[in-house]
Design a protein around this motif. Sequence first.
Motif, PDB file in Angstrom:
ATOM      1  N   ILE A  29       4.065 -20.902  55.720  1.00 47.67           N
ATOM      2  CA  ILE A  29       5.247 -20.941  56.587  1.00 47.67           C
ATOM      3  C   ILE A  29       6.194 -22.068  56.176  1.00 47.67           C
ATOM      4  O   ILE A  29       7.408 -21.943  56.286  1.00 47.67           O
ATOM      5  N   LEU A  30       5.628 -23.167  55.657  1.00 49.65           N
ATOM      6  CA  LEU A  30       6.474 -24.275  55.201  1.00 49.65           C
ATOM      7  C   LEU A  30       7.375 -23.829  54.048  1.00 49.65           C
ATOM      8  O   LEU A  30       8.538 -24.242  53.971  1.00 49.65           O
ATOM      9  N   GLN A  31       6.861 -22.968  53.166  1.00 46.11           N
ATOM     10  CA  GLN A  31       7.674 -22.479  52.041  1.00 46.11           C
ATOM     11  C   GLN A  31       8.891 -21.701  52.548  1.00 46.11           C
ATOM     12  O   GLN A  31       9.936 -21.678  51.911  1.00 46.11           O
ATOM     13  N   GLY A  40       8.195 -27.148  46.794  1.00 50.22           N
ATOM     14  CA  GLY A  40       7.017 -26.366  47.134  1.00 50.22           C
ATOM     15  C   GLY A  40       5.824 -27.278  47.350  1.00 50.22           C
ATOM     16  O   GLY A  40       5.900 -28.488  47.160  1.00 50.22           O
ATOM     17  N   SER A  41       4.717 -26.681  47.748  1.00 51.24           N
ATOM     18  CA  SER A  41       3.498 -27.464  47.968  1.00 51.24           C
ATOM     19  C   SER A  41       2.312 -26.733  47.362  1.00 51.24           C
ATOM     20  O   SER A  41       2.341 -25.518  47.187  1.00 51.24           O
ATOM     21  N   ILE A  42       1.291 -27.498  47.034  1.00 53.11           N
ATOM     22  CA  ILE A  42       0.030 -26.934  46.567  1.00 53.11           C
ATOM     23  C   ILE A  42      -1.097 -27.612  47.325  1.00 53.11           C
ATOM     24  O   ILE A  42      -0.935 -28.729  47.834  1.00 53.11           O
ATOM     25  N   VAL A  43      -2.222 -26.933  47.437  1.00 51.55           N
ATOM     26  CA  VAL A  43      -3.410 -27.502  48.081  1.00 51.55           C
ATOM     27  C   VAL A  43      -4.587 -27.331  47.137  1.00 51.55           C
ATOM     28  O   VAL A  43      -4.847 -26.235  46.642  1.00 51.55           O
ATOM     29  N   LEU A 186      -6.408 -24.006  46.404  1.00 50.59           N
ATOM     30  CA  LEU A 186      -6.561 -23.215  47.618  1.00 50.59           C
ATOM     31  C   LEU A 186      -5.240 -22.536  47.976  1.00 50.59           C
ATOM     32  O   LEU A 186      -5.218 -21.433  48.492  1.00 50.59           O
ATOM     33  N   PHE A 187      -4.131 -23.221  47.670  1.00 53.31           N
ATOM     34  CA  PHE A 187      -2.806 -22.644  47.906  1.00 53.31           C
ATOM     35  C   PHE A 187      -1.863 -23.076  46.791  1.00 53.31           C
ATOM     36  O   PHE A 187      -1.762 -24.261  46.475  1.00 53.31           O
ATOM     37  N   VAL A 188      -1.200 -22.104  46.186  1.00 51.01           N
ATOM     38  CA  VAL A 188      -0.145 -22.330  45.199  1.00 51.01           C
ATOM     39  C   VAL A 188       0.957 -21.340  45.541  1.00 51.01           C
ATOM     40  O   VAL A 188       0.674 -20.154  45.735  1.00 51.01           O
ATOM     41  N   PRO A 189       2.220 -21.790  45.645  1.00 54.99           N
ATOM     42  CA  PRO A 189       3.284 -20.842  45.980  1.00 54.99           C
ATOM     43  C   PRO A 189       3.429 -19.776  44.911  1.00 54.99           C
ATOM     44  O   PRO A 189       3.244 -20.041  43.723  1.00 54.99           O
ATOM     45  N   GLU A 190       3.724 -18.578  45.343  1.00 57.00           N
ATOM     46  CA  GLU A 190       3.955 -17.496  44.395  1.00 57.00           C
ATOM     47  C   GLU A 190       5.274 -17.744  43.681  1.00 57.00           C
ATOM     48  O   GLU A 190       6.183 -18.331  44.234  1.00 57.00           O
ATOM     49  N   GLY A 191       5.363 -17.277  42.459  1.00 58.46           N
ATOM     50  CA  GLY A 191       6.608 -17.453  41.733  1.00 58.46           C
ATOM     51  C   GLY A 191       6.443 -17.184  40.269  1.00 58.46           C
ATOM     52  O   GLY A 191       5.370 -16.814  39.792  1.00 58.46           O
ATOM     53  N   SER A 192       7.490 -17.424  39.543  1.00 59.77           N
ATOM     54  CA  SER A 192       7.502 -17.181  38.112  1.00 59.77           C
ATOM     55  C   SER A 192       6.926 -18.385  37.388  1.00 59.77           C
ATOM     56  O   SER A 192       6.332 -19.263  37.994  1.00 59.77           O
TER      57      SER A 192
END
Length: 196
Positions: A29-31, A40-43, A186-192
């Motif tokens: 939701i932050l994205q 962006g953020s990663i976990v 655990l979390f990486v934003p989707e993207g190119s």
Amino acid sequence: MLAYVFWHQRASNVEKVEYQERLVAFHQILQERRIQGFKGSIVLEMPQLPWMCEGSEVYEDWYLVENSAALDLVDEAAVSGICREPHNQVARLAGYGTGGLYRLKDGATTPATFAGIRSVTWFGKPAGMSYTQLYSLLQAANIEQQGIFWQRQMTMGPALEFCVHTSQTYLLPENIESLQVAAQPLFVPEGSNQAL
């Protein structure tokens, strides 16, 4: 690029699956907030770190921003609007947490690079060694080709001064002591493959 790093652990009475689901929901939701200067953020999940409490696994959130001015915007957005309740849900389940501030020194910051992280290496500058000498040693060890290289800013945070994210164990020169920890995204934003 700067990164606010937040290390945290779930409370002892909280199930791992529930904590992870709430954590990922918050980052998703932050994205969506489209915060100015927020890249962006990663976990990352890792088994343990010496500056954290013994017990449960450690989660390492990396909030990537263009500059220090964006930190205030991210701080406000993370706890308001559509992020308020997802943030509060995971915060209620957390135990111990602490943070730090790092600057990108070198490396590609693409979603694919972050998704490939499997090892995190923390280290400090050896006593008596200049930064010029350290950077020469690291350059000779091809640090820029190995992964993503970060440096702590303003001595903010409990972790060591330097961090390298890599897809495999990174070997530093012998005279540099380090802490290497296995990590799992655990979390990486989707993207190119464009940089975050």
